[in-house]
Scaffold this active site. Structure first.
Site, short mmCIF file in Angstrom:
data_model
loop_
_atom_site.label_atom_id
_atom_site.label_comp_id
_atom_site.label_asym_id
_atom_site.label_seq_id
_atom_site.Cartn_x
_atom_site.Cartn_y
_atom_site.Cartn_z
N ASN A 130 -14.29 39.66 -92.75
CA ASN A 130 -13.44 38.80 -92.02
C ASN A 130 -14.18 39.83 -91.04
O ASN A 130 -13.42 40.37 -90.45
CB ASN A 130 -12.35 37.98 -92.00
CG ASN A 130 -11.77 37.68 -90.59
OD1 ASN A 130 -12.77 37.15 -90.17
ND2 ASN A 130 -10.93 37.37 -90.62
N LYS A 132 -14.14 37.79 -88.11
CA LYS A 132 -13.35 37.63 -86.48
C LYS A 132 -14.86 37.42 -85.59
O LYS A 132 -15.81 37.73 -86.17
CB LYS A 132 -12.98 38.96 -86.25
CG LYS A 132 -12.18 38.54 -87.42
CD LYS A 132 -10.27 39.96 -87.03
CE LYS A 132 -10.33 39.94 -88.22
NZ LYS A 132 -8.54 40.65 -87.94
N HIS A 169 -5.26 32.51 -91.38
CA HIS A 169 -5.43 33.70 -90.83
C HIS A 169 -4.49 33.89 -89.47
O HIS A 169 -4.26 32.90 -88.44
CB HIS A 169 -6.86 34.02 -89.97
CG HIS A 169 -7.31 36.00 -89.87
ND1 HIS A 169 -6.26 35.92 -89.30
CD2 HIS A 169 -7.06 36.46 -91.01
CE1 HIS A 169 -6.64 37.58 -88.80
NE2 HIS A 169 -7.08 38.08 -90.38
N GLU A 214 -4.39 35.31 -86.54
CA GLU A 214 -4.45 34.72 -85.39
C GLU A 214 -4.71 33.44 -85.32
O GLU A 214 -4.85 33.37 -84.04
CB GLU A 214 -6.09 35.88 -85.32
CG GLU A 214 -6.09 37.21 -85.17
CD GLU A 214 -6.98 38.16 -86.10
OE1 GLU A 214 -7.67 37.40 -86.47
OE2 GLU A 214 -6.70 38.89 -87.01
N GLU A 270 -1.64 38.42 -95.62
CA GLU A 270 -1.93 39.80 -94.71
C GLU A 270 -0.90 40.00 -93.84
O GLU A 270 -0.19 39.02 -92.74
CB GLU A 270 -3.07 38.96 -93.45
CG GLU A 270 -4.38 39.15 -94.17
CD GLU A 270 -5.42 38.91 -94.07
OE1 GLU A 270 -6.41 39.49 -93.60
OE2 GLU A 270 -5.40 37.80 -92.31
N GLY A 287 -5.53 45.54 -87.87
CA GLY A 287 -6.00 46.08 -87.00
C GLY A 287 -5.30 47.26 -86.34
O GLY A 287 -5.37 47.19 -85.03
N SER A 289 -5.67 45.92 -92.35
CA SER A 289 -5.77 47.33 -91.81
C SER A 289 -6.15 48.49 -93.92
O SER A 289 -5.94 49.59 -93.42
CB SER A 289 -4.78 48.65 -91.35
OG SER A 289 -4.55 48.47 -89.77
#
Ligand code: 13P
Length: 250
Positions: A10, A12, A95, A97, A166, A172, A212
């Protein structure tokens, strides 16, 4: 039950057009033809160029998001039909985000998931708890609620349904879930899918880990029985590190 692992990058909101093409070429050159499924999800505006760069390889083209309507007055949005027109094979929904930064509701995520699956693409539906939810012992309840955005009555092909676990606190941050933490939630997710669909269906659904994941921790996570691949952010932005994770999944 043997499931073919699926490792997807991904990207992003990263890369430029030229960097995306170079990265895509590097991934395509090193991706194995079988034993693990590999995919890349670049930003919308580079889908066409990346699709051409991976053309003829085993790497699947994916999108990071979509809108649930087929067409019409939805300024700035991209439909599943448009994605298919560019050769897209899979699309993410839910996701963290999009849920937490872009404030997508569970209802919107569910409509997008239905559109992705209904349009014939492979759906990667992302679930995962925030740190405060883990601390409050709500991890499994949060994952269940996000899985309940999916409708068993319209999704019949387990090969086109992928769940990505996730944990938000691992995305991240450099702090991945431990192998045992991942396995615990993945096993719960498979059980929840068995309850919603049935055991045979659940046994075929791939459950990716994301947060991560990198070459140094991939082998341990992927060795767990219910971890069937990865959804990779930062480490997917370099062909070498992404391919190292792919190789660990074989
Ligand atoms: P990182 O690998 O950068 O933690 O991102 C994971 C992720 O969000 C993939 O969708």
């Amino acid at each position: 039950m043997t499931r073919v692992p699926f490792v997807a990058g991904n990207w992003k909101m990263n890369t430029s057009k030229s960097a995306a093409i170079e990265l895509a070429r590097g991934v395509a050159a090193g991706a194995p033809a079988s034993s693990v499924q590999v995919g890349v999800a670049p930003p919308f505006v580079y889908l066409d160029a990346v699709g051409q760069a991976i053309g003829g390889s085993s790497v699947l083209l994916g999108a990071q998001d979509c809108y649930f309507e087929k067409n019409g007055a939805f300024t700035g949005e991209i439909s599943v039909e448009m994605l298919k027109d560019l050769g897209v094979k899979f699309c993410l929904t839910g996701h963290s985000e999009r849920r937490h930064v872009l404030k997508e509701s569970g209802e919107l995520v569910g409509r997008k998931a239905a559109a992705v699956y209904g349009g014939g693409l492979t759906l990667i539906h992302c679930v995962g708890e925030k740190l405060e939810e883990r601390d409050a012992n709500q991890t499994l309840a949060v994952c269940q609620k996000q899985l309940d955005e999916l409708s068993p009555s319209t999704m019949h092909d387990p090969d086109r349904l992928v769940i990505a676990y996730e944990p938000v606190w691992a995305i991240g941050t450099g702090r991945n879930a431990t192998d045992a933490q991942a396995q615990e939630v993945h096993a719960f997710i498979r059980g929840a899918i068995a309850r919603k669909w049935n055991k045979d269906f659940a046994d075929r659904v791939r459950i990716q880990y994301g947060g991560s994941m990198k070459p140094e921790n991939a082998a341990g996570l992927l060795a767990r029985p219910d971890v069937d691949g990865g959804l990779i952010g930062g480490a997917a932005l370099k062909a070498d590190s992404f391919l190292a994770i792919v190789m660990a999944a074989r």
